[in-house]
Design an enzyme around this catalytic site. Structure first.
Site, mmCIF file in Angstrom:
data_model
loop_
_atom_site.group_PDB
_atom_site.id
_atom_site.type_symbol
_atom_site.label_atom_id
_atom_site.label_comp_id
_atom_site.label_asym_id
_atom_site.label_seq_id
_atom_site.Cartn_x
_atom_site.Cartn_y
_atom_site.Cartn_z
ATOM 1 N N LYS A 173 0.829 -1.218 0.000
ATOM 2 C CA LYS A 173 0.000 0.000 0.000
ATOM 3 C C LYS A 173 0.859 1.263 0.000
ATOM 4 O O LYS A 173 1.675 1.447 0.893
ATOM 5 C CB LYS A 173 -0.899 -0.010 1.234
ATOM 6 N N THR A 204 -7.103 9.256 9.220
ATOM 7 C CA THR A 204 -6.879 7.983 8.520
ATOM 8 C C THR A 204 -6.748 6.814 9.500
ATOM 9 O O THR A 204 -6.121 5.808 9.186
ATOM 10 C CB THR A 204 -5.596 8.066 7.659
ATOM 11 N N GLY A 206 -7.398 3.555 11.001
ATOM 12 C CA GLY A 206 -8.107 2.339 10.586
ATOM 13 C C GLY A 206 -8.209 2.119 9.084
ATOM 14 O O GLY A 206 -8.971 1.255 8.643
ATOM 15 N N THR A 207 -7.436 2.840 8.295
ATOM 16 C CA THR A 207 -7.513 2.650 6.826
ATOM 17 C C THR A 207 -7.112 1.221 6.429
ATOM 18 O O THR A 207 -7.761 0.603 5.590
ATOM 19 C CB THR A 207 -6.592 3.638 6.067
ATOM 20 N N GLY A 208 -6.023 0.740 7.037
ATOM 21 C CA GLY A 208 -5.529 -0.593 6.669
ATOM 22 C C GLY A 208 -6.528 -1.682 7.046
ATOM 23 O O GLY A 208 -6.770 -2.617 6.270
ATOM 24 N N CYS A 209 -7.114 -1.566 8.232
ATOM 25 C CA CYS A 209 -8.099 -2.565 8.690
ATOM 26 C C CYS A 209 -9.301 -2.564 7.750
ATOM 27 O O CYS A 209 -9.815 -3.621 7.349
ATOM 28 C CB CYS A 209 -8.602 -2.229 10.099
HETATM 29 N N1 LIG Z 1 -4.620 10.219 2.324
HETATM 30 C C1 LIG Z 1 -4.986 9.185 1.562
HETATM 31 N N2 LIG Z 1 -5.621 9.387 0.382
HETATM 32 C C2 LIG Z 1 -6.032 8.361 -0.377
HETATM 33 N N3 LIG Z 1 -5.844 7.067 -0.061
HETATM 34 C C3 LIG Z 1 -5.204 6.800 1.090
HETATM 35 C C4 LIG Z 1 -4.743 7.821 1.963
HETATM 36 N N4 LIG Z 1 -4.163 7.241 3.054
HETATM 37 C C5 LIG Z 1 -4.264 5.909 2.857
HETATM 38 N N5 LIG Z 1 -4.869 5.630 1.682
HETATM 39 C C6 LIG Z 1 -5.195 4.318 1.132
HETATM 40 O O1 LIG Z 1 -5.799 3.572 2.167
HETATM 41 C C7 LIG Z 1 -5.459 2.188 2.037
HETATM 42 C C8 LIG Z 1 -4.834 1.719 3.345
HETATM 43 O O2 LIG Z 1 -3.448 2.060 3.301
HETATM 44 P P1 LIG Z 1 -2.569 2.555 4.492
HETATM 45 O O3 LIG Z 1 -1.172 2.651 3.996
HETATM 46 O O4 LIG Z 1 -3.186 3.755 5.092
HETATM 47 O O5 LIG Z 1 -2.747 1.360 5.467
HETATM 48 P P2 LIG Z 1 -2.194 1.194 6.922
HETATM 49 O O6 LIG Z 1 -1.051 2.113 7.133
HETATM 50 O O7 LIG Z 1 -1.973 -0.268 7.093
HETATM 51 O O8 LIG Z 1 -3.404 1.648 7.805
HETATM 52 P P3 LIG Z 1 -3.515 1.725 9.411
HETATM 53 O O9 LIG Z 1 -3.438 3.166 9.689
HETATM 54 O O10 LIG Z 1 -4.862 1.162 9.681
HETATM 55 O O11 LIG Z 1 -2.385 0.922 9.988
HETATM 56 C C9 LIG Z 1 -4.532 2.090 0.830
HETATM 57 O O12 LIG Z 1 -5.298 1.773 -0.313
HETATM 58 C C10 LIG Z 1 -3.965 3.487 0.734
HETATM 59 O O13 LIG Z 1 -3.507 3.791 -0.550
HETATM 60 C C1 LIG Z 2 -6.956 -3.057 17.318
HETATM 61 C C2 LIG Z 2 -6.202 -2.364 16.236
HETATM 62 N N1 LIG Z 2 -5.853 -3.064 15.136
HETATM 63 C C3 LIG Z 2 -5.182 -2.456 14.130
HETATM 64 C C4 LIG Z 2 -4.825 -1.125 14.221
HETATM 65 C C5 LIG Z 2 -4.039 -0.494 13.090
HETATM 66 O O1 LIG Z 2 -4.512 0.686 12.693
HETATM 67 C C6 LIG Z 2 -5.215 -0.429 15.396
HETATM 68 N N2 LIG Z 2 -4.919 0.877 15.568
HETATM 69 N N3 LIG Z 2 -5.902 -1.072 16.378
#
Ligand SMILES: Nc1ncnc2c1ncn2[C@@H]1O[C@H](COP(=O)(O)OP(=O)(O)OP(=O)(O)O)[C@@H](O)[C@H]1O
Ligand SMILES: Cc1ncc(CO)c(N)n1
Length: 264
Positions: A173, A204, A206-209
């Site tokens: 990502k 942002t 929880g975007t990854g979850c």
């Molecule tokens: N500011 C943004 N604008 C558009 N898309 C975004 C933005 N931030 C994250 N994304 C998208 O959101 C999705 C999740 O990616 P991200 O890299 O944020 O995950 P993460 O870091 O694992 O998340 P978390 O914060 O939950 O750990 C990807 O498709 C990424 O491209």
């Molecule tokens: C419980 C939990 N899982 C994943 C993440 C990653 O964003 C978080 N902040 N909290």
């Protein structure tokens, strides 16, 4: 009814973890189930405390689920120690679980550590073996390979490196670390760029979850991995674009953006 299971940590603020996963599955029309690996006392400013379940209890949760309502897909998020990772791998094999998405959660958006230092190797050796797709963000991909990512060319190099020890799909990502939000889907030297526009939004959490549980939801509906990733990207983009603004720190997304007030 399509069914999906999330194996992850609970986020008391409702934006990430189990809560984000169940909201995502629900709005996408999938029946969501959960096996909780840890409770977190957490909000938009950070993680204040973590309370892990025992390996035995996690085993019991998984037995309860798999012997009754069998999930069409499984998403794995925060698993904070090696013993819990081993239980998950053992049980997913025992029940022959299908459509497995592994989000290798190591650090929260707010910078808190969510996985014990020694657990990374177990993640490789145990969970990656059962995964159909893994979804590292840039810092996680760097931690997995020891190589740094500063550009899209680096993303390709690092995905190739991960491909040397993982033969499923790798969704690397771009997200908040590279200027745009293009993600790379990679398997067996095949590269698919999943295009995204960077959205100016500090919220942002929880975007990854949310992305990984949307992928699991679409897999449960019967879409293949590339289709599920494209559809999930559309969902996450909408949820970030909706610009919900809650809390004092990095706020959560609007998981309900697709519902629209006219439908309520
Ligand atoms: N500011 C943004 N604008 C558009 N898309 C975004 C933005 N931030 C994250 N994304 C998208 O959101 C999705 C999740 O990616 P991200 O890299 O944020 O995950 P993460 O870091 O694992 O998340 P978390 O914060 O939950 O750990 C990807 O498709 C990424 O491209
Ligand atoms: C419980 C939990 N899982 C994943 C993440 C990653 O964003 C978080 N902040 N909290």
């Amino acid at each position: 009814m399509h069914k999906s299971l999330t194996i992850a940590g609970s986020d008391s603020s409702g934006g990430a973890g189990i809560q984000a996963d169940l909201k995502t599955m629900t709005v996408l029309g999938v029946y969501g189930m959960s096996a909780i690996t840890a409770l977190t006392a957490q909000n938009t400013t950070g993680v204040q405390s973590i309370f892990e379940v025992t390996p035995k209890f996690l085993e019991e949760e998984l037995d309860s689920i798999f012997t009754d309502i069998f999930p069409d897909s499984v998403k794995i998020g925060m698993v904070s120690n090696a013993d819990l990772i081993r239980v998950i791998s053992k049980k997913l094999r025992e029940y022959n679980a299908k459509n497995i998405v592994v989000d290798p959660v190591m650090v929260s958006t707010s910078g808190s550590k969510l996985m014990a230092d020694g657990a990374k190797d177990t993640l490789f050796s145990e969970l990656f073996k059962v995964a159909d797709i893994i979804t590292p963000n840039i810092p996680e991909a760097e931690a997995l390979t020891g190589q740094s990512i500063k550009s899209k060319d680096d993303m390709v190099k690092v995905a190739k490196k991960i491909g040397e020890f993982f033969d499923g799909y790798i969704l690397l990502k771009g997200g908040h670390s590279i200027d745009d939000a293009d993600d790379l889907l990679y398997k067996n030297s095949e590269k698919i760029w999943i295009k995204g526009e960077h959205i100016e939004n500090p919220n942002t959490h929880g975007t990854g979850c949310t992305l990984s549980s949307a992928i699991a939801s679409y897999l449960a509906m019967g879409y293949d991995v590339p289709e599920s990733v494209h559809l999930a990207k559309e969902f996450i983009t909408g949820a970030i674009s909706a610009k919900l603004d809650l809390g004092k720190g990095r706020g959560p997304l609007n998981h309900m953006w697709k519902m629209g007030s006219e439908n309520l």
